[in-house]
Each structure stands twice: as C-alpha cells, then as structure tokens.
Write a protein that holds these residues in place. Structure first.
Motif, mmCIF file in Angstrom:
data_model
loop_
_atom_site.group_PDB
_atom_site.id
_atom_site.type_symbol
_atom_site.label_atom_id
_atom_site.label_comp_id
_atom_site.label_asym_id
_atom_site.label_seq_id
_atom_site.Cartn_x
_atom_site.Cartn_y
_atom_site.Cartn_z
ATOM 1 N N SER A 5 1.031 -0.746 -0.294
ATOM 2 C CA SER A 5 0.316 0.041 0.045
ATOM 3 C C SER A 5 1.063 1.526 0.471
ATOM 4 C CB SER A 5 -0.707 -0.071 1.913
ATOM 5 O OG SER A 5 0.024 0.259 2.880
ATOM 6 N N PHE A 6 0.292 2.401 0.012
ATOM 7 C CA PHE A 6 1.104 3.987 -0.480
ATOM 8 C C PHE A 6 1.722 3.808 1.346
ATOM 9 C CE2 PHE A 6 1.627 8.313 0.041
ATOM 10 C CZ PHE A 6 1.981 8.616 -1.558
ATOM 11 N N SER A 7 0.577 3.492 2.432
ATOM 12 C CA SER A 7 1.271 3.753 3.809
ATOM 13 C C SER A 7 2.538 2.922 4.025
ATOM 14 C CB SER A 7 0.237 3.426 4.839
ATOM 15 O OG SER A 7 0.194 2.208 4.593
ATOM 16 N N ASP A 8 2.120 1.692 3.460
ATOM 17 C CA ASP A 8 3.591 1.241 3.050
ATOM 18 C C ASP A 8 5.034 1.549 2.427
ATOM 19 O OD1 ASP A 8 2.355 -0.788 5.092
ATOM 20 O OD2 ASP A 8 2.027 -2.396 2.933
ATOM 21 N N GLY A 13 9.230 -0.146 5.739
ATOM 22 C CA GLY A 13 9.641 -0.394 7.112
ATOM 23 C C GLY A 13 9.825 -0.893 7.906
ATOM 24 N N GLY A 14 9.475 1.010 8.223
ATOM 25 C CA GLY A 14 10.246 1.367 9.879
ATOM 26 C C GLY A 14 11.314 2.779 9.486
ATOM 27 N N TYR A 15 11.749 2.527 8.247
ATOM 28 C CA TYR A 15 13.038 4.246 8.432
ATOM 29 C C TYR A 15 12.123 4.487 7.866
ATOM 30 C CZ TYR A 15 15.552 -0.128 10.179
ATOM 31 O OH TYR A 15 16.180 -1.456 10.700
ATOM 32 N N GLY A 16 10.933 5.349 7.325
ATOM 33 C CA GLY A 16 10.169 6.155 6.012
ATOM 34 C C GLY A 16 10.841 7.254 7.178
ATOM 35 N N PHE A 17 11.169 7.607 8.451
ATOM 36 C CA PHE A 17 11.552 8.935 9.035
ATOM 37 C C PHE A 17 12.946 8.820 8.247
ATOM 38 C CE2 PHE A 17 13.801 11.399 12.180
ATOM 39 C CZ PHE A 17 12.445 12.414 12.135
#
Length: 77
Positions: A5-8, A13-17
């Motif tokens: 999904s777009f939110s994924d 994988g938790g490193y988006g920031f």
C-alpha cells in the motif's frame, strides 16, 4: 522491494522517517545550490558589464585627450 500500500511505501519498513528526512535534506541542499549558483552567475555577469563600461569610458577619455593634444599642438605650431 515491493509495497502493498501507499502507507507501506511512506513507512519504508519502519525507516520512513530517516529515508524521507534524508531525501528532503538532499533536495533542499540541491535547491539552495542551484539558487546560489544562479545568483553568483548573475553577479559575475553584472561585474563584467560594469568593468566593460569602465574600460569604454577610459578608452573614450584617452581618445578625447589625444584629440585635444593634437588640436593644442596644431594651434601652438
């Protein structure tokens, strides 16, 4: 890597920031570099133009002095 999904995709994988922060910082730095380069280029063009005008004025003054000296020499002869 495939995201469901777009939110994924945004989460990375938790490193988006960290991913998006580094991407944003790089984009900001490149934008500032581009703006700085364009401003510097314009400043150099302006300096060259002013220098050329100064040289033209000096050349005209030199030619005028030369003509005045020629006229003065003709009058005194």
């Amino acid at each position: 890597m495939q995201f469901n999904s777009f939110s994924d995709f945004i989460n990375m994988g938790g490193y988006g920031f960290y991913v998006w922060l580094s991407f944003g910082a790089a984009a900001l730095i490149l934008t500032l570099l581009l703006i700085s380069s364009k401003a510097g280029h314009q400043q150099i063009i302006t300096q060259i133009s002013k220098r050329k005008q100064r040289e033209d004025k000096l050349r005209q003054a030199k030619e005028l002095r030369k003509k005045q000296n020629e006229v003065l020499n003709e009058v005194t002869e």
